[in-house]
Design a protein around this motif. Sequence first.
Motif, PDB file in Angstrom:
ATOM      1  N   ILE A  16       0.850  -1.192   0.000  1.00  0.00           N
ATOM      2  CA  ILE A  16       0.000   0.000   0.000  1.00  0.00           C
ATOM      3  C   ILE A  16       0.884   1.239   0.000  1.00  0.00           C
ATOM      4  CG2 ILE A  16      -1.595   1.393   1.367  1.00  0.00           C
ATOM      5  CD1 ILE A  16      -2.952  -1.107   2.283  1.00  0.00           C
ATOM      6  N   VAL A  18       0.506   5.353   0.324  1.00  0.00           N
ATOM      7  CA  VAL A  18      -0.437   6.385   0.756  1.00  0.00           C
ATOM      8  C   VAL A  18       0.101   7.761   0.382  1.00  0.00           C
ATOM      9  CG1 VAL A  18      -1.682   7.396   2.700  1.00  0.00           C
ATOM     10  CG2 VAL A  18      -1.170   4.946   2.682  1.00  0.00           C
ATOM     11  N   VAL A  87     -10.666  -1.886   2.106  1.00  0.00           N
ATOM     12  CA  VAL A  87      -9.506  -2.679   1.692  1.00  0.00           C
ATOM     13  C   VAL A  87      -9.825  -4.169   1.783  1.00  0.00           C
ATOM     14  CG1 VAL A  87      -7.108  -3.250   2.229  1.00  0.00           C
ATOM     15  CG2 VAL A  87      -7.872  -0.868   2.302  1.00  0.00           C
ATOM     16  N   ILE A  99      -2.085  -1.245  -3.918  1.00  0.00           N
ATOM     17  CA  ILE A  99      -3.189  -0.342  -3.600  1.00  0.00           C
ATOM     18  C   ILE A  99      -2.609   1.054  -3.421  1.00  0.00           C
ATOM     19  CG2 ILE A  99      -5.009   0.248  -1.955  1.00  0.00           C
ATOM     20  CD1 ILE A  99      -5.176  -2.714  -1.226  1.00  0.00           C
ATOM     21  N   ILE A 101      -3.595   4.913  -2.207  1.00  0.00           N
ATOM     22  CA  ILE A 101      -4.582   5.650  -1.426  1.00  0.00           C
ATOM     23  C   ILE A 101      -4.227   7.129  -1.440  1.00  0.00           C
ATOM     24  CG2 ILE A 101      -5.596   5.992   0.861  1.00  0.00           C
ATOM     25  CD1 ILE A 101      -5.022   3.066   1.454  1.00  0.00           C
ATOM     26  N   PHE A 116      -3.099  -0.050   9.080  1.00  0.00           N
ATOM     27  CA  PHE A 116      -2.676  -1.255   8.374  1.00  0.00           C
ATOM     28  C   PHE A 116      -1.658  -2.088   9.154  1.00  0.00           C
ATOM     29  CE2 PHE A 116      -3.625   1.956   5.039  1.00  0.00           C
ATOM     30  CZ  PHE A 116      -4.795   1.373   4.595  1.00  0.00           C
ATOM     31  N   VAL A 141      -1.960  -7.055   3.912  1.00  0.00           N
ATOM     32  CA  VAL A 141      -1.396  -5.873   3.266  1.00  0.00           C
ATOM     33  C   VAL A 141      -0.199  -5.412   4.084  1.00  0.00           C
ATOM     34  CG1 VAL A 141      -3.610  -5.114   2.315  1.00  0.00           C
ATOM     35  CG2 VAL A 141      -2.863  -4.245   4.545  1.00  0.00           C
ATOM     36  N   VAL A 143       2.303  -1.617   4.491  1.00  0.00           N
ATOM     37  CA  VAL A 143       2.591  -0.256   4.036  1.00  0.00           C
ATOM     38  C   VAL A 143       3.929  -0.277   3.315  1.00  0.00           C
ATOM     39  CG1 VAL A 143       2.967   2.139   4.695  1.00  0.00           C
ATOM     40  CG2 VAL A 143       1.303   0.748   5.961  1.00  0.00           C
TER      41      VAL A 143
END
Length: 356
Positions: A16, A18, A87, A99, A101, A116, A141, A143
């Motif tokens: 992920i 962000v 998610v 993913i 975000i 997460f 998931v 980060v």
Amino acid sequence: MTSPGSSTPFPASVPITVLCGFLGAGKTTLLNHLLTQTEGQRIAVIVNEFGAVNIDASLVVKTDEQITELSNGCICCTLRGDLLQAVDELLSTRELDAILIESTGIGEPLPIAQTFCLTPEELDLAPEDGQGPLPSLLGRVHVDAMVTVVDSAQFFPLWNRQDAIPGDDLERGFGELLAEQLEFADIVVLNKLDLAAPDDVAALRDLVRITNPRARVLDAVRGVLPAGALLNTGLFDFDQASGLDAWMAELGKAHAPESETYGLDTHLFRAQKPFDPDRLTRALTAGLPKNVIRSKGWINLGDGVATLWNHTGRQLALEQAGEWLDPAQAHSELVFIGRALDGEALDGLLTEALQG
């Protein structure tokens, strides 16, 4: 491999990324540029806006994956449970490579990362009445990187504002929010360098180096960066992040909605009639009201072309985005973000600029 208490399969841990950054920093533009470089990859996109209408989601370029919209709240506080569920739904229904975000402009990176990295119980999150338990994303998931996008031209006017955040018991200023967005970033993107004074850019680099020496700093104009510089970097370090004093302090913090904490309102303007270019120019000559921090969306100038409206602080850019797919559906839709907004005055200003 299945999620706890479920027979629904999900893939190995999905990275992920962000995107954070203050209002108007250029997160959506950067996101769009990244998506043009990910052909063949299965990328899911989640866009968060604290206003009731998620204009940002409609400004993201088309992808093979559906764009998930989380509106009327912020994923670092009031919508953390919604983020977990969004998610979880993605993981349960799609095979994903990553993913992406995009957080709201007043979102803080640290609590988003915690969403997460911890279970709902550790986050002290409870489901809405009548709903089942919130899903845990641990092991499903991870980060990859927390990215903060900075408007290099507007950063210090915001940083140096003397007024305190309305309703904040600690009497913090907007500079403190900007500091939080910088200090927990794995990557800091200095965007809009073409609009920034060289001395401001040099001072900004020094500020990042002092407050977050571990951050990777990238330079950008209009959000143009190679995807490899931002995706699958492996820069987020849980052990390092969880060892920060701010990590533990965040766990004990009761969050109020950011729209209340920072005293921000939203107002939506819609019009089916096209704008008259000359009237619009006259209406905007004096500038938008000073309490409008950010406005964005698209407008119809009656020329068959959709025009993007992108306003931050004292800068307003209008950019042609291509022909309307359906001319019969052409319309203008703008969202305004600011403090103590006068919706009637904004509507009056813009309505006067429409074609008779």
